[in-house]
Scaffold this motif. Structure first.
Motif, short mmCIF file in Angstrom:
data_model
loop_
_atom_site.label_atom_id
_atom_site.label_comp_id
_atom_site.label_asym_id
_atom_site.label_seq_id
_atom_site.Cartn_x
_atom_site.Cartn_y
_atom_site.Cartn_z
N GLU A 192 1.01 -1.19 -0.04
CA GLU A 192 0.02 -0.07 0.01
C GLU A 192 1.11 1.36 -0.13
N ALA A 193 1.97 1.13 0.70
CA ALA A 193 3.00 2.35 0.85
C ALA A 193 3.29 2.73 -0.54
N TRP A 194 3.86 1.57 -1.14
CA TRP A 194 4.39 1.70 -2.65
C TRP A 194 3.24 2.46 -3.50
N ARG A 195 2.09 1.97 -3.41
CA ARG A 195 0.84 2.13 -4.22
C ARG A 195 0.81 3.70 -4.11
N ARG A 196 0.81 4.18 -3.06
CA ARG A 196 0.59 5.62 -2.77
C ARG A 196 1.71 6.36 -3.30
N ALA A 197 3.04 5.84 -3.24
CA ALA A 197 4.25 6.66 -3.77
C ALA A 197 4.17 6.64 -5.28
N VAL A 198 3.66 5.51 -5.93
CA VAL A 198 3.50 5.18 -7.48
C VAL A 198 2.57 6.58 -7.82
N ARG A 199 1.63 6.92 -7.29
CA ARG A 199 0.66 7.64 -7.61
C ARG A 199 1.37 9.00 -7.56
N SER A 200 2.20 9.52 -6.79
CA SER A 200 2.71 10.80 -6.46
C SER A 200 4.10 10.63 -7.43
N PRO A 201 4.83 11.72 -7.59
CA PRO A 201 5.94 11.53 -8.62
C PRO A 201 6.67 10.43 -8.09
N ARG A 202 7.50 9.52 -9.02
CA ARG A 202 7.90 8.55 -8.74
C ARG A 202 9.57 8.45 -7.83
N PRO A 203 9.39 7.65 -6.89
CA PRO A 203 10.71 7.69 -6.08
C PRO A 203 11.53 6.87 -6.57
N ARG A 204 12.42 7.16 -7.12
CA ARG A 204 13.63 6.74 -7.90
C ARG A 204 14.85 6.50 -7.08
N ASP A 205 15.17 5.21 -6.41
CA ASP A 205 16.47 5.09 -5.50
C ASP A 205 17.42 5.65 -6.60
N ASP A 206 18.69 5.96 -5.68
CA ASP A 206 19.76 6.60 -6.37
C ASP A 206 20.74 5.48 -7.13
N ASN A 207 20.49 4.13 -6.81
CA ASN A 207 21.02 2.96 -7.38
C ASN A 207 20.33 2.79 -8.67
N GLY A 208 19.36 3.35 -9.23
CA GLY A 208 18.44 2.96 -10.32
C GLY A 208 17.74 1.47 -10.02
N ARG A 209 17.54 0.93 -8.89
CA ARG A 209 16.99 -0.21 -8.45
C ARG A 209 15.22 0.19 -8.70
N ARG A 210 14.81 -0.84 -9.28
CA ARG A 210 13.05 -0.68 -9.24
C ARG A 210 12.65 -1.73 -8.57
N PRO A 211 12.36 -1.58 -7.43
CA PRO A 211 11.88 -2.78 -6.63
C PRO A 211 10.67 -3.65 -7.06
#
Ligand code: HEM
Length: 449
Positions: A192-211
């Protein structure tokens, strides 16, 4: 309607028959028997089945999930992002295994648990990114381990079970239902936390990982009416449990076997140390051929999933002629292709019960053999074969090599105090693990990694 498949599990150990079925006739040999847990859970929920990749029927839904996992998470270009996660996990593991000053000896018990904890932290971060804290990761690990332990207790299919057998099955399912509730409690909040984050501007992590969880939220799978739909929460819980469980348990079982053989054969350990002291770990054999050979030899002798199950349609039975010990039944049936037997077949391998990594080097009987069979023949298949071969092979190989190299570089490994030989008996559980978990005496080397 056609009769239901016979519940007897037939076994195929002939590598030529396995090749003909899994590779040459892959389309006809790409379905698995139904997973009993999923069937039982569906019966509780008015028929809605929440499958994972491993249990889905071969078809468009399976293909969408498999492409997503392979392209978004397990693709070689993505695996490069693993390095910092592996480094952190390995450092934690080394600290957990030894608190003694360099040069002194220590007895390590519970090695399996230490390995599991470290490997799980890598896989969990690949799955959820850094949004889950250490306590949450520990709780996830515990429930995944409980799940694997419980799944390992399942008895073979029985059409005519006695009352006692039915009672045992009911108890087994009740235990799994309780674990299923806990899986949802732990996995739904970060989803659910990721779903909320995905709706807002994308949280890219610095290493280019896409969980993995992010790719599952974005994914649209074929719908029953020809359209596309998002995955249900419960489907995501299933897929994430599969990712965490398959990505950890198999690799840890193999690592423990590899270390056991290195304890058993100090000359192999020394030779490996000579190589890893100077080399750089890579996914393929290049760079550290002996490390690659040690990992392959471990998987040949102890494939963590020793049987590869398939649902065989009646019209494909001809392919199996000559490979079945008893005549096949008239309708559909189930078959286990035995990776365990093939890896130890003395018609293919010289001294198959001996741990000889050199066989995978130039001039050996395993020269040129990789973890997945090529198009011409099967000589070992620890990761399966055909359309359903393991999509995690790249990640598994790189994680195993990275952990093994670090453990051999940092420690000298010897049998536990008071013993000279190790018990290398296998335990038949969900994964083929050591019956007597490995305990070893380790000496922290004066040279640091
Ligand atoms: C030493 C490590 C591993 C071994 C020996 C192993 C072995 C296997 C085997 C034998 C299969 C069945 C293949 C077949 O039916 O032909 C399989 C399937 C699968 N494995 Fe692995 N595995 C390992 C690591 C991993 C990892 C790291 C992941 C991912 C995180 C993974 C994910 C899967 C999935 C999703 C399937 C189902 C594929 C499908 O049905 O399409 N495995 N694995």
């Amino acid at each position: 309607p056609p009769p239901p498949p016979s519940l007897v599990m037939h076994k195929i150990s002939d590598p030529a028959v396995a090749h003909s079925a899994l590779v040459e006739n892959a389309d006809a040999f790409s379905n698995r028997p139904p997973a009993r847990l999923h069937v039982a859970l569906a019966a509780r929920r008015r028929g809605q089945r929440n499958e994972n990749l491993n249990t889905l029927a071969h078809g468009p839904h399976w293909r969408a999930l498999r492409c997503n996992l392979t392209a978004e998470t397990l693709h070689p270009s993505r695996l490069a992002c693993l390095a910092p996660l592996q480094r952190e996990a390995v450092q934690g593991l080394i600290a957990a295994l030894s608190s003694a000053p360099r040069g002194s000896q220590e007895e390590v018990t519970e090695l399996h648990q230490h390995l599991y904890g470290a490997m799980f932290s890598v896989v969990a971060r690949l799955c959820f990114g850094d949004v889950v804290d250490e306590d949450h990761v520990r709780a996830m690990r515990q429930v995944i381990q409980r799940f694997q332990l419980a799944i390992g207790l399942v008895k073979p299919f029985s059409a005519t079970g006695s009352v006692m057998e039915k009672l045992e099955e009911w108890r087994w399912l009740r235990r799994l239902f309780a674990i299923d509730v806990r899986l949802k409690e732990l996995f739904l909040p970060p989803i659910e936390a990721w779903r909320r984050a995905v709706r807002s501007p994308r949280p890219r992590d610095d290493n280019g990982r896409r969980p993995y969880v992010e790719s599952l939220i974005d994914l649209r799978v074929p719908n029953e009416d020809g359209g596309r739909r998002a995955l249900r929460d419960e489907e995501m819980v299933r897929l994430i449990s599969e990712f965490l469980g398959a990505g950890t348990g198999t690799v840890v079982a193999s690592l423990e076997w590899a270390l056991a053989h290195l304890v058993d054969k100090p000359e192999v350990q020394e030779k490996l140390r000579g190589e890893v002291d100077d080399g750089v770990v890579s996914r393929a054999g290049a760079g550290m051929p002996y490390l690659h050979a040690v990992v392959l030899e471990t998987l040949r002798m102890h494939p963590p999933l020793p049987v590869i199950p398939r649902h065989v349609h009646a019209d494909a039975v001809g392919v199996l002629v000559g490979g079945m010990a008893v005549p096949p039944p008239a309708g559909d049936f189930y078959v286990n292709f035995s990776a365990g037997d093939i890896g130890r077949d003395n018609k293919i391998w010289k001294d198959p019960d001996q741990f000889l990594p050199e066989r995978f080097l130039a001039g050996g009987d395993g020269e040129g053999i990789g973890p997945v069979p090529g198009p011409k023949q099967i000589r070992m298949m620890p990761f399966g074969a055909g359309h359903r071969f393991c999509p995690g092979v790249g990640m598994a190989m790189v994680n195993m090599k990275c952990f093994l190299a670090a453990l051999v570089r940092e420690f000298e490994w010897a049998p536990p105090t008071g013993t000279n030989t190790l018990d290398l008996t296998e335990l038949d559980s969900f994964f083929k693990v050591m019956k007597k978990p490995l305990t070893a005496r380790v000496t922290r080397r004066t040279k640091s990694i």
